[in-house]
Scaffold this motif. Structure first.
Motif, short mmCIF file in Angstrom:
data_model
loop_
_atom_site.label_atom_id
_atom_site.label_comp_id
_atom_site.label_asym_id
_atom_site.label_seq_id
_atom_site.Cartn_x
_atom_site.Cartn_y
_atom_site.Cartn_z
N LEU A 18 0.40 -1.31 0.01
CA LEU A 18 0.15 -0.25 0.25
C LEU A 18 0.94 1.35 -0.01
CD1 LEU A 18 -2.37 1.94 0.58
CD2 LEU A 18 -2.36 1.63 2.62
N LEU A 19 0.78 2.24 -0.84
CA LEU A 19 1.47 2.92 -0.97
C LEU A 19 0.27 4.64 -0.73
CD1 LEU A 19 3.73 2.75 -4.23
CD2 LEU A 19 4.24 2.55 -1.96
N VAL A 20 0.33 6.11 -0.08
CA VAL A 20 -0.15 6.90 0.19
C VAL A 20 0.26 7.76 -0.34
CG1 VAL A 20 -1.21 8.53 1.86
CG2 VAL A 20 -0.55 5.81 2.31
N ASN A 21 0.11 8.41 -1.47
CA ASN A 21 0.00 9.40 -2.31
C ASN A 21 -0.23 10.72 -1.81
OD1 ASN A 21 -1.14 12.37 -4.32
ND2 ASN A 21 -0.55 10.27 -6.35
N GLY A 22 0.88 11.00 -1.69
CA GLY A 22 1.55 12.43 -1.61
C GLY A 22 1.70 12.94 0.12
N ASN A 23 0.92 11.89 1.14
CA ASN A 23 0.80 12.15 2.67
C ASN A 23 1.83 11.00 3.35
OD1 ASN A 23 -0.67 12.37 4.95
ND2 ASN A 23 -2.01 13.34 3.73
N ILE A 24 2.74 12.03 3.64
CA ILE A 24 3.88 10.48 4.77
C ILE A 24 2.97 10.69 5.67
CG2 ILE A 24 6.05 10.96 5.97
CD1 ILE A 24 7.06 12.83 3.22
N GLU A 25 2.02 11.87 6.64
CA GLU A 25 1.13 10.79 7.85
C GLU A 25 0.39 10.37 7.63
OE1 GLU A 25 1.99 14.48 6.47
OE2 GLU A 25 3.88 15.30 7.60
N ILE A 26 -0.38 10.33 6.61
CA ILE A 26 -0.97 9.42 7.06
C ILE A 26 -0.60 8.24 6.97
CG2 ILE A 26 -3.17 8.10 5.37
CD1 ILE A 26 -4.34 11.29 5.80
N ALA A 27 0.63 7.78 5.51
CA ALA A 27 1.16 6.65 5.27
C ALA A 27 1.88 5.80 6.34
CB ALA A 27 2.35 6.68 4.45
N ARG A 28 2.55 7.19 7.53
CA ARG A 28 3.34 6.74 8.65
C ARG A 28 2.11 6.09 9.54
NH1 ARG A 28 7.03 10.74 10.68
NH2 ARG A 28 7.57 9.28 12.41
N ALA A 29 1.00 6.99 9.33
CA ALA A 29 -0.11 6.16 10.95
C ALA A 29 -1.01 5.22 10.63
CB ALA A 29 -1.28 7.80 10.64
N VAL A 30 -0.82 4.52 9.68
CA VAL A 30 -1.03 3.32 8.97
C VAL A 30 -0.49 2.51 8.65
CG1 VAL A 30 -3.45 4.96 8.04
CG2 VAL A 30 -2.12 4.16 6.25
N ASP A 31 0.72 2.50 8.67
CA ASP A 31 1.59 1.61 8.66
C ASP A 31 2.27 1.32 7.29
OD1 ASP A 31 4.14 0.76 9.34
OD2 ASP A 31 3.45 -1.33 9.34
N ALA A 32 1.56 2.44 6.07
CA ALA A 32 2.47 2.21 4.84
C ALA A 32 2.81 1.49 4.10
CB ALA A 32 1.03 3.14 3.63
N ASP A 33 3.83 0.60 3.42
CA ASP A 33 4.73 0.32 2.63
C ASP A 33 5.89 1.93 2.17
OD1 ASP A 33 4.63 -2.87 3.34
OD2 ASP A 33 2.11 -2.86 1.86
N GLY A 34 4.55 2.64 1.81
CA GLY A 34 5.51 3.74 1.37
C GLY A 34 4.74 4.87 0.86
N VAL A 35 5.48 5.86 -0.43
CA VAL A 35 4.36 6.92 -0.28
C VAL A 35 4.53 7.19 -1.88
CG1 VAL A 35 4.20 8.27 1.29
CG2 VAL A 35 6.07 8.88 0.31
N HIS A 36 4.21 7.49 -2.99
CA HIS A 36 4.07 8.48 -3.97
C HIS A 36 3.87 10.17 -3.93
CE1 HIS A 36 4.81 7.44 -8.59
NE2 HIS A 36 4.03 9.02 -8.21
#
Length: 210
Positions: free
Chosen positions: A69-87
């Motif tokens: 799971l990558l989150v587009n542009g939002n590092i805070e949300i990526a970190r909050a849900v323990d995403a695999d990274g960002v785009h």
């Protein structure tokens, strides 16, 4: 050193334009059943408070299928849900700053439109790039003309990072991408707008594998 990118198809979310009676989560689950192993959460019109619960749902869903799971542009949300990274798109945080905030173990993808931008993304610590739009697509029309297959060929020749073709990519067009030296793609409509996202995903993956 870039992280290993062990997928060749990224599904980008867009809950607009789905088939009548379908919802985003149902379409995504079907795509995951079909073999998608990377989902990029990209719903730019949602506020962070609206995006966060959706990100949590997608994190649970992707994890159940062993998908990224990558989150587009939002590092805070990526970190909050323990995403695999960002785009990161053109209006996002600089790649080098994102790497500092995410650490070395998270994937960072970057939107690019030229060979020079790919080189810069690599220098700044990205792991892969999207390149396009390769073909015409209404969602990218406001940003200019498609880059075309010859520029894609140049981008993939000796590229320092994996490049995912983006923009108007369908299963029928994947042989053109492969002929240009690209065997990775990112898409929205080819899967999310399909009546059977699982079957559409399998067709895309088969075309990418040649």
């Amino acid at each position: 050193m870039p992280l290993d990118v062990n997928f060749n198809l990224t599904l980008i979310t867009d809950r607009r334009g789905l088939p009548e009676g379908r919802n985003l989560l149902a379409q995504l689950e079907a795509a995951l059943l079909g073999g998608v192993r990377c989902v990029q959460l990209r719903e730019k019109d949602l506020s962070p408070n609206e995006l966060l619960p959706l990100a949590f749902e997608l994190r649970q869903m992707t994890r159940a299928f062993g998908a990224r799971l990558l989150v587009n542009g939002n590092i805070e949300i990526a970190r909050a849900v323990d995403a695999d990274g960002v785009h990161l798109g053109g209006d996002a945080l600089p790649t080098s700053e994102a790497r500092k905030r995410l650490g070395p173990a998270k994937l960072i993808g970057v939107s690019t439109h030229s060979v020079v931008e790919i080189g810069q993304a690599a220098a700044d610590g990205a792991d892969f790039v999207t390149f396009g739009p390769v073909f015409f697509t209404p969602s990218k029309a406001p940003y200019g003309d498609p880059v075309g297959l010859e520029k894609l060929r140049a981008a993939c020749t000796g590229a320092p990072l994996p490049a995912f073709a983006l923009g108007g990519v369908t299963a029928d067009r994947i042989p053109e991408l492969r002929a240009a030296g690209c065997a990775s793609a990112a898409c929205i409509g080819a899967i999310l707008h399909a009546a059977d996202p699982a079957a559409a995903t399998r067709t895309m993956l088969a075309a990418l594998s040649g």
